[in-house]
Motif scaffolding. Structure first.
Motif, PDB file in Angstrom:
ATOM      1  N   THR A   1       0.748  -1.124  -0.119  1.00  0.00           N
ATOM      2  CA  THR A   1      -0.153   0.111  -0.002  1.00  0.00           C
ATOM      3  C   THR A   1       0.925   1.185  -0.058  1.00  0.00           C
ATOM      4  O   THR A   1       1.924   1.271   0.638  1.00  0.00           O
ATOM      5  CB  THR A   1      -0.871  -0.050   1.379  1.00  0.00           C
ATOM      6  N   LEU A   2       0.579   2.144  -0.876  1.00  0.00           N
ATOM      7  CA  LEU A   2       1.232   3.378  -0.922  1.00  0.00           C
ATOM      8  C   LEU A   2       0.833   4.300  -0.019  1.00  0.00           C
ATOM      9  O   LEU A   2      -0.215   4.611   0.059  1.00  0.00           O
ATOM     10  CB  LEU A   2       1.292   4.109  -2.378  1.00  0.00           C
ATOM     11  N   VAL A   3       1.691   4.960   0.644  1.00  0.00           N
ATOM     12  CA  VAL A   3       1.258   6.091   1.589  1.00  0.00           C
ATOM     13  C   VAL A   3       1.513   7.474   0.856  1.00  0.00           C
ATOM     14  O   VAL A   3       2.534   7.824   0.280  1.00  0.00           O
ATOM     15  CB  VAL A   3       2.202   6.173   2.774  1.00  0.00           C
TER      16      VAL A   3
ATOM     17  N   PRO B   1      13.667   4.991  -5.044  1.00  0.00           N
ATOM     18  CA  PRO B   1      12.737   4.623  -6.130  1.00  0.00           C
ATOM     19  C   PRO B   1      11.731   3.358  -5.211  1.00  0.00           C
ATOM     20  O   PRO B   1      12.159   2.592  -4.527  1.00  0.00           O
ATOM     21  CB  PRO B   1      13.632   3.999  -7.066  1.00  0.00           C
ATOM     22  N   ILE B   2      10.450   3.604  -5.590  1.00  0.00           N
ATOM     23  CA  ILE B   2       9.614   2.544  -5.518  1.00  0.00           C
ATOM     24  C   ILE B   2       9.294   1.601  -6.343  1.00  0.00           C
ATOM     25  O   ILE B   2       9.114   0.495  -6.223  1.00  0.00           O
ATOM     26  CB  ILE B   2       8.311   3.237  -4.776  1.00  0.00           C
ATOM     27  N   ALA B   3       8.882   1.945  -7.695  1.00  0.00           N
ATOM     28  CA  ALA B   3       8.634   1.505  -8.651  1.00  0.00           C
ATOM     29  C   ALA B   3       8.531   2.142 -10.180  1.00  0.00           C
ATOM     30  O   ALA B   3       8.823   3.341 -10.200  1.00  0.00           O
ATOM     31  CB  ALA B   3       6.903   1.201  -8.476  1.00  0.00           C
TER      32      ALA B   3
ATOM     33  N   PHE C   1       7.626   5.529 -16.497  1.00  0.00           N
ATOM     34  CA  PHE C   1       6.825   6.351 -15.321  1.00  0.00           C
ATOM     35  C   PHE C   1       7.588   5.633 -14.170  1.00  0.00           C
ATOM     36  O   PHE C   1       7.740   4.555 -13.987  1.00  0.00           O
ATOM     37  CB  PHE C   1       5.470   6.223 -15.281  1.00  0.00           C
ATOM     38  N   ALA C   2       8.588   6.498 -13.267  1.00  0.00           N
ATOM     39  CA  ALA C   2       9.243   6.140 -12.305  1.00  0.00           C
ATOM     40  C   ALA C   2       8.638   6.904 -10.771  1.00  0.00           C
ATOM     41  O   ALA C   2       8.551   8.146 -10.986  1.00  0.00           O
ATOM     42  CB  ALA C   2      10.652   6.360 -12.408  1.00  0.00           C
ATOM     43  N   LEU C   3       8.258   6.171  -9.942  1.00  0.00           N
ATOM     44  CA  LEU C   3       7.810   6.706  -8.627  1.00  0.00           C
ATOM     45  C   LEU C   3       8.902   6.741  -7.407  1.00  0.00           C
ATOM     46  O   LEU C   3       9.679   5.496  -7.461  1.00  0.00           O
ATOM     47  CB  LEU C   3       6.689   5.699  -8.033  1.00  0.00           C
ATOM     48  N   PHE C   4       8.905   7.695  -6.745  1.00  0.00           N
ATOM     49  CA  PHE C   4      10.069   7.787  -5.619  1.00  0.00           C
ATOM     50  C   PHE C   4       9.333   8.170  -4.467  1.00  0.00           C
ATOM     51  O   PHE C   4       8.141   8.927  -4.504  1.00  0.00           O
ATOM     52  CB  PHE C   4      11.317   9.000  -6.122  1.00  0.00           C
ATOM     53  N   SER C   5      10.121   8.081  -3.190  1.00  0.00           N
ATOM     54  CA  SER C   5       9.444   8.463  -2.111  1.00  0.00           C
ATOM     55  C   SER C   5      10.576   8.962  -1.147  1.00  0.00           C
ATOM     56  O   SER C   5      11.839   8.575  -1.320  1.00  0.00           O
ATOM     57  CB  SER C   5       8.971   7.236  -1.245  1.00  0.00           C
ATOM     58  N   TRP C   6      10.519  10.369  -0.503  1.00  0.00           N
ATOM     59  CA  TRP C   6      11.241  10.838   0.342  1.00  0.00           C
ATOM     60  C   TRP C   6      11.091  10.101   1.741  1.00  0.00           C
ATOM     61  O   TRP C   6      10.121  10.270   2.480  1.00  0.00           O
ATOM     62  CB  TRP C   6      11.209  12.362   0.515  1.00  0.00           C
TER      63      TRP C   6
ATOM     64  N   LEU D   1       5.343  11.774  -2.242  1.00  0.00           N
ATOM     65  CA  LEU D   1       5.819  10.958  -3.266  1.00  0.00           C
ATOM     66  C   LEU D   1       6.088  11.915  -4.490  1.00  0.00           C
ATOM     67  O   LEU D   1       5.654  12.982  -4.704  1.00  0.00           O
ATOM     68  CB  LEU D   1       4.678   9.966  -3.928  1.00  0.00           C
ATOM     69  N   TYR D   2       6.973  11.399  -5.222  1.00  0.00           N
ATOM     70  CA  TYR D   2       7.704  12.166  -6.465  1.00  0.00           C
ATOM     71  C   TYR D   2       7.668  11.109  -7.796  1.00  0.00           C
ATOM     72  O   TYR D   2       7.713   9.993  -7.430  1.00  0.00           O
ATOM     73  CB  TYR D   2       9.001  12.709  -6.218  1.00  0.00           C
ATOM     74  N   TYR D   3       7.678  11.947  -8.773  1.00  0.00           N
ATOM     75  CA  TYR D   3       7.787  11.082 -10.000  1.00  0.00           C
ATOM     76  C   TYR D   3       8.261  11.595 -11.119  1.00  0.00           C
ATOM     77  O   TYR D   3       8.553  12.769 -11.197  1.00  0.00           O
ATOM     78  CB  TYR D   3       6.393  10.587 -10.500  1.00  0.00           C
ATOM     79  N   VAL D   4       8.749  10.883 -12.008  1.00  0.00           N
ATOM     80  CA  VAL D   4       9.148  11.495 -13.334  1.00  0.00           C
ATOM     81  C   VAL D   4       8.397  10.881 -14.329  1.00  0.00           C
ATOM     82  O   VAL D   4       8.168   9.433 -14.285  1.00  0.00           O
ATOM     83  CB  VAL D   4      10.851  11.109 -13.789  1.00  0.00           C
TER      84      VAL D   4
END
Length: 558
Positions: free
Chosen positions: A144-146, A200-202, A177-182, A150-153
């Protein structure tokens, strides 16, 4: 003597000289429509003899390095990722070679690498469709994503690119599409920066509802491959959008209109000239050598030449002077949030922006004592008009009239920042991050379809030799190293340090001492900025020197 047109005792002669300038500086609207380009570079815009001699001297090591590079079959894939390191025999090997496979360094490149203009903060109230797909697929795996920090390119804007060719076949461009989290931390140690790190998350390497979603839990080579797909897309976005279009080509029509509409003794013309020096000649050189058939863009980037140039055109259509002032552009991406305490490009850039803004304010106040001085400056109003004009500069985000100093200061600061700090941030990072093809390949060399839709229960990339089939062969990697070295091996001047041409424009005038004081204060403020950046770099996992004032040029001269 410097003067506004309403104060010039010989306005007729001034207007005659401007007419000559308008004949010398003509627009070409056909070369790269809809961009407005300079048709023919006047001789006095060409590189100086000293410039050319210094550049040749700095480039002396490159041919020796390439001759000494480890021999490989020119067109066959290399065997191992480490083989790319062997291209650096005399030239220094980028430090990124030792760390680029780690998640931390991959993510950090979004914040302090070659293209920090791609990352955005996720707005949960208006998320991209690719994010919703990733969220759904991760949910099926029990994750589950909080939706906070969250940040993305997102490189879907490149999805029209079908791919060019090279000597042995076809090139391909993933549009991931790339998803990141601080990840915040309650303490600071040698492995973290500003109490946390971006991770990176996904990654989805092609954006569709059925494509495979890669995560750090995947097999090492699968996950590395997904990250390299992001790097390939980012490299293409960087070169044609962030770099070529949004520094070189958006500033070109502004330089042309400045020469056409502001007399040579206009205070704004005098201020802007050092920040346009050699840019028009440099852009012309780029058109003749870099973006011609058979040139580096055609050979090395993923798309056909026409496709790569279409990226430039699309990027120009979405650019405007007001929305790409530095603070506004960062804010528009949601990257000004205090929830992201570590963003070197933003933090150092803001320090430099503030110093330039104060300098421009102090300088222009010397000449515009009140709103009447602005209203009555016919050259300034003509400058604004031709910047906007569809038969002129075609620059969006330019006000129709300026009757107060602040909008003019904002405009001029944006121009100087784009020509100096912004260009340096995307240009001089190229050697460290892009000269090494294993960190940022500029194209893929096998079809990605099977990997995109492959099974998640077994590795898509079977071994390193399999991975290497997707990455640049020797000749492509060597060409990438060569062009990145050429684009970064020379610095002509330094921000805020103006030559005699600038000083002589005020010599003997009533503004001489006042302008000297303003410039000296600018230099002092830049030295304070440099000290602050040096202190910040001591806390950073990877130093970010690219916006240190001592390393920033006045103009797009390379």
């Amino acid at each position: 003597m410097p003067s506004l047109p309403q104060n010039d005792p010989d306005l007729q002669a001034r207007q005659a000289l401007l007419k000559q300038q308008q004949e010398r500086y003509q627009f070409n609207f056909e070369y790269l429509a809809p961009l407005a380009m300079l048709d023919e570079v006047p001789k006095d815009e060409n590189f100086s003899g000293a410039y050319l001699a210094e550049r040749l001297t700095r480039a002396a090591d490159l041919p020796v390095n390439m001759l000494a590079a480890k021999a490989h079959s020119l067109l066959d894939p290399l065997d191992r990722l480490e083989d790319y390191d062997d291209l650096f025999t005399l030239l220094p090997k980028p430090a990124i070679a030792n760390t680029f496979q780690t998640d931390e360094v991959f993510a950090e490149q979004r914040l302090s690498g070659a293209n920090p203009m791609a990352i955005r903060r996720l707005d949960p109230s208006n998320p991209p469709s690719a994010y919703l797909n990733i969220k759904q697929q991760l949910a099926t795996k029990g994750k589950t994503l909080v939706e906070r920090n969250l940040y993305y390119v997102d490189y879907s804007e490149l999805s029209f690119i079908q791919g060019g060719t090279y000597a042995k076949g076809k090139k391909y461009l993933p549009t991931p599409f790339a998803l990141f989290s601080w990840q915040s931390m309650g303490y600071r140690d040698h492995k973290t920066s500003d109490h946390g790190e971006l991770l990176p998350i996904a990654i989805q390497i092609q954006q569709n509802n059925s494509g495979r979603v890669y995560t750090p839990r995947d097999a090492h080579l699968d996950w590395l491959f997904a990250k390299l797909c992001v790097q390939i897309a980012d490299g293409n976005h960087h070169e044609m959008s962030s770099h070529l279009c949004r520094t070189h080509f958006v500033m070109e029509p502004i330089a042309v209109v400045t020469a056409r509409q502001l007399a040579e003794d206009h205070p704004l013309y005098i201020l802007l000239q050092p920040h346009f020096r050699f840019m028009l000649a440099n852009n012309e050189l780029g058109r003749k050598q870099l973006i011609q058939h058979g040139g580096p863009v055609d050979k090395l980037l993923a798309g056909t030449l026409a496709e790569s140039l279409q990226v430039v055109k699309n990027s120009f259509e979405s650019w405007s002077l007001d929305q790409f002032s530095f603070p506004t552009e960062v804010r528009n991406r949601g990257m000004d949030s205090p929830d992201l305490p570590h963003f070197p490009y933003r933090d150092d850039g803001q320090l430099v922006w503030d110093a330039i803004y104060k300098f421009v304010t102090d300088y222009l106040r010397l000449f515009y004592a009140d709103s009447d001085a602005l209203k009555n400056d016919e050259e300034l109003q003509s400058w604004l008009k031709e910047l906007r004009d569809p038969q002129g500069g075609r620059i969006k985000g330019v006000p129709e009239h300026i009757q107060a100093l602040e909008p003019l200061v904002e405009m001029v600061t944006t121009i100087i920042f784009t020509c100096g700090p912004q260009h340096c941030a995307v240009n001089y990072t190229q050697y460290e991050y892009m000269a090494l093809a294993s960190n940022i390949p500029l194209a893929a060399y096998q079809d990605l379809t099977g990997l995109e839709n492959g099974s998640e229960t077994k590795p898509a990339i079977t071994d390193e030799a399999h991975l290497m089939q997707y990455l640049p062969p020797y000749q492509q990697a060597a060409g990438q190293l060569q062009i990145m070295n050429i684009l970064t091996d020379y610095r002509y001047d330094k921000l805020g340090y103006y030559d005699r041409t600038f000083k002589d424009a005020f010599a003997g005038s009533s503004f001489d001492t006042a302008v000297d004081a303003v410039v000296e204060q600018f230099k002092q403020n830049l030295r304070v900025v440099e000290t602050e950046i040096d202190l910040d770099n001591r806390k950073r996992v990877i130093e970010y020197p690219y916006l240190k004032p001592s390393l920033i040029l006045n103009s797009i001269s390379i």
